[in-house]
Motif scaffolding. Structure first.
Motif, short mmCIF file in Angstrom:
data_model
loop_
_atom_site.label_atom_id
_atom_site.label_comp_id
_atom_site.label_asym_id
_atom_site.label_seq_id
_atom_site.Cartn_x
_atom_site.Cartn_y
_atom_site.Cartn_z
N LEU A 71 0.84 -1.20 0.00
CA LEU A 71 0.00 0.00 0.00
C LEU A 71 0.87 1.25 0.00
O LEU A 71 1.71 1.44 0.90
CB LEU A 71 -0.93 0.01 1.23
CG LEU A 71 -1.87 -1.19 1.36
CD1 LEU A 71 -1.28 -2.24 2.32
CD2 LEU A 71 -3.24 -0.76 1.86
N PHE A 72 0.68 2.10 -1.00
CA PHE A 72 1.45 3.32 -1.12
C PHE A 72 0.69 4.50 -0.53
O PHE A 72 -0.51 4.66 -0.77
CB PHE A 72 1.76 3.62 -2.59
CG PHE A 72 2.83 2.74 -3.18
CD1 PHE A 72 4.16 3.12 -3.11
CD2 PHE A 72 2.50 1.53 -3.78
CE1 PHE A 72 5.16 2.31 -3.66
CE2 PHE A 72 3.48 0.72 -4.32
CZ PHE A 72 4.82 1.10 -4.26
N THR A 73 1.41 5.33 0.24
CA THR A 73 0.80 6.58 0.72
C THR A 73 0.69 7.58 -0.41
O THR A 73 -0.29 8.32 -0.52
CB THR A 73 1.64 7.20 1.85
OG1 THR A 73 2.99 7.40 1.40
CG2 THR A 73 1.65 6.29 3.08
N HIS A 74 1.70 7.63 -1.27
CA HIS A 74 1.75 8.51 -2.43
C HIS A 74 2.97 8.11 -3.24
O HIS A 74 3.65 7.13 -2.90
CB HIS A 74 1.79 9.98 -2.03
CG HIS A 74 3.01 10.40 -1.26
ND1 HIS A 74 3.49 9.70 -0.17
CD2 HIS A 74 3.86 11.45 -1.43
CE1 HIS A 74 4.57 10.31 0.30
NE2 HIS A 74 4.81 11.36 -0.44
N SER A 75 3.24 8.83 -4.31
CA SER A 75 4.31 8.39 -5.20
C SER A 75 5.46 9.38 -5.32
O SER A 75 6.15 9.42 -6.34
CB SER A 75 3.75 8.08 -6.59
OG SER A 75 3.09 9.21 -7.13
N HIS A 76 5.71 10.17 -4.28
CA HIS A 76 6.96 10.93 -4.29
C HIS A 76 8.11 9.94 -4.25
O HIS A 76 8.00 8.83 -3.74
CB HIS A 76 7.00 11.90 -3.11
CG HIS A 76 6.14 13.11 -3.33
ND1 HIS A 76 5.85 14.02 -2.34
CD2 HIS A 76 5.52 13.57 -4.44
CE1 HIS A 76 5.08 14.99 -2.83
NE2 HIS A 76 4.87 14.73 -4.10
N TRP A 77 9.23 10.37 -4.84
CA TRP A 77 10.32 9.46 -5.16
C TRP A 77 10.80 8.63 -3.98
O TRP A 77 11.08 7.43 -4.12
CB TRP A 77 11.46 10.27 -5.76
CG TRP A 77 12.63 9.46 -6.24
CD1 TRP A 77 13.92 9.63 -5.91
CD2 TRP A 77 12.60 8.35 -7.18
NE1 TRP A 77 14.72 8.71 -6.57
CE2 TRP A 77 13.93 7.92 -7.35
CE3 TRP A 77 11.59 7.69 -7.87
CZ2 TRP A 77 14.27 6.84 -8.17
CZ3 TRP A 77 11.93 6.62 -8.68
CH2 TRP A 77 13.26 6.21 -8.84
N ASP A 78 10.88 9.23 -2.79
CA ASP A 78 11.43 8.48 -1.66
C ASP A 78 10.50 7.36 -1.19
O ASP A 78 10.93 6.51 -0.42
CB ASP A 78 11.78 9.42 -0.50
CG ASP A 78 10.63 10.32 -0.08
OD1 ASP A 78 9.81 10.68 -0.93
OD2 ASP A 78 10.55 10.68 1.12
N HIS A 79 9.26 7.34 -1.67
CA HIS A 79 8.31 6.32 -1.25
C HIS A 79 8.10 5.22 -2.30
O HIS A 79 7.35 4.28 -2.05
CB HIS A 79 6.97 6.96 -0.89
CG HIS A 79 7.06 7.79 0.35
ND1 HIS A 79 6.57 7.39 1.58
CD2 HIS A 79 7.63 9.00 0.57
CE1 HIS A 79 6.80 8.31 2.49
NE2 HIS A 79 7.44 9.30 1.90
N MET A 80 8.76 5.36 -3.45
CA MET A 80 8.58 4.34 -4.49
C MET A 80 9.88 3.93 -5.17
O MET A 80 9.89 3.03 -6.00
CB MET A 80 7.58 4.84 -5.54
CG MET A 80 8.01 6.09 -6.27
SD MET A 80 6.73 6.80 -7.33
CE MET A 80 6.55 5.56 -8.59
N GLN A 81 11.00 4.54 -4.78
CA GLN A 81 12.25 4.30 -5.48
C GLN A 81 12.80 2.89 -5.25
O GLN A 81 13.66 2.43 -6.02
CB GLN A 81 13.30 5.34 -5.08
CG GLN A 81 13.67 5.31 -3.62
CD GLN A 81 14.42 6.55 -3.18
OE1 GLN A 81 14.39 6.91 -2.02
NE2 GLN A 81 15.10 7.23 -4.08
N GLY A 82 12.31 2.18 -4.25
CA GLY A 82 12.77 0.82 -4.02
C GLY A 82 12.02 -0.22 -4.82
O GLY A 82 12.48 -1.37 -4.93
#
Length: 298
Positions: A71-82
């Protein structure tokens, strides 16, 4: 019920905000960007896909085949880069349910994860992943049901929008609220609602009040909160354990030690998020319905 299926745990794989911050001065707390793993009733829930997701993925290779809900909070880079480096996603036979709200520009979480892996940003496309990927659009304010787990959702105050999550299972509650900015004149109604009587509240404490209101370099409008505001929320919402999370990349271990000491003085249930830390959520006490906040906005 097996021992694992009877437990509700929270493990931290990435606790840093903005950019990864490896090095000798971040060893004790960790430098990977956000990734939280919860296990409840035998189900694995993963929140956000920062660089901590890569570390989690390495540990999961010994447990395949894997089924999990990401579950993603949002897609700013630090939250999806992995996510492009999440090795179990490339292994056939694994199953991942992926959730995220539709962005202000209308893009789904599937489109945004796809776009970050397109040339010239990445060498191989999302479609090379061999695991079964099932995408779901989150509508903030509407719950997600996974067997007997209920995940409540609400909008957060963040540039580009973000979603907060509350996981309820067998009377226990763990709340994940990161990338949110407090309001100057009131407590955020959505944050209070998600946090009500929670066993664990993980909250965005990127700054101190001194940094946030600094005359030389204020952080107002940057989309993050402070540990002092977190304490206010924890007290108002009757939270048991407050986890100070999303550490600023400029805050080294000694700085975070000092923050932890100050926060614990103000709220004895406050602890600092550290990579690999595991917390147990009590499921022995029924969830109280007495908390007065009932309205959900946004």
């Amino acid at each position: 019920m097996s021992r694992i299926e009877n437990q509700f745990t929270v493990q931290f794989w990435g606790v840093r905000g903005s950019i990864p911050s490896p090095g000798p001065h971040t060893v004790r707390y960790g430098g990977n960007t956000p990734c939280i793993e919860m296990q409840a009733g035998g189900k694995r829930l993963i929140f956000d896909g920062g660089t901590g997701l890569h570390v989690l993925g390495q540990s999961l290779l010994r447990q395949m085949p894997i089924e999990a809900h990401l579950l993603f909070t949002h897609s700013h880079w630090d939250h999806m880069q992995g996510f492009p480096f999440f090795v179990p996603g490339f292994v056939r036979g694994n199953n991942f349910h992926i959730y995220g709200a539709i962005a202000p520009d209308g893009s789904t979480i599937e489109q945004r994860l796809n776009d970050q892996m397109l040339h010239p940003n990445f060498p191989v496309p999302l479609q090379i992943m061999q695991a079964n990927l099932h995408f779901h659009d989150v509508k903030p304010g509407q719950p997600i049901h996974i067997n007997d787990i209920t995940i409540e959702t609400a909008s957060l105050n963040h540039p580009g929008e973000a979603v907060g999550y509350r996981v309820n299972w067998r009377g226990g509650a763990a709340v994940y609220i990161t990338d949110t900015e407090h309001f100057p004149d009131r407590m955020d109604e959505n944050v209070l609602w998600l946090s009500r009587n929670a066993d664990i509240l993980i909250y965005d404490c990127t700054y101190t009040d001194e940094e946030y209101y600094s005359p030389k370099s204020p952080k107002i409008g940057w989309g993050h909160s402070t540990w002092q505001e977190a304490v206010k929320i924890a007290k108002a919402a009757n939270v048991k354990t407050l986890v100070i999370f999303h550490h600023d990349p400029a805050h080294d271990d000694d700085f975070l030690d000092a923050v932890g000491e100050e926060a614990a003085k103000e709220f004895p249930g406050a602890i600092m998020a550290r990579e690999r830390m595991v917390l147990q959520v009590s499921t022995s006490v029924p969830l109280s319905e007495s908390f007065p906040v009932s309205k959900l906005s946004g």
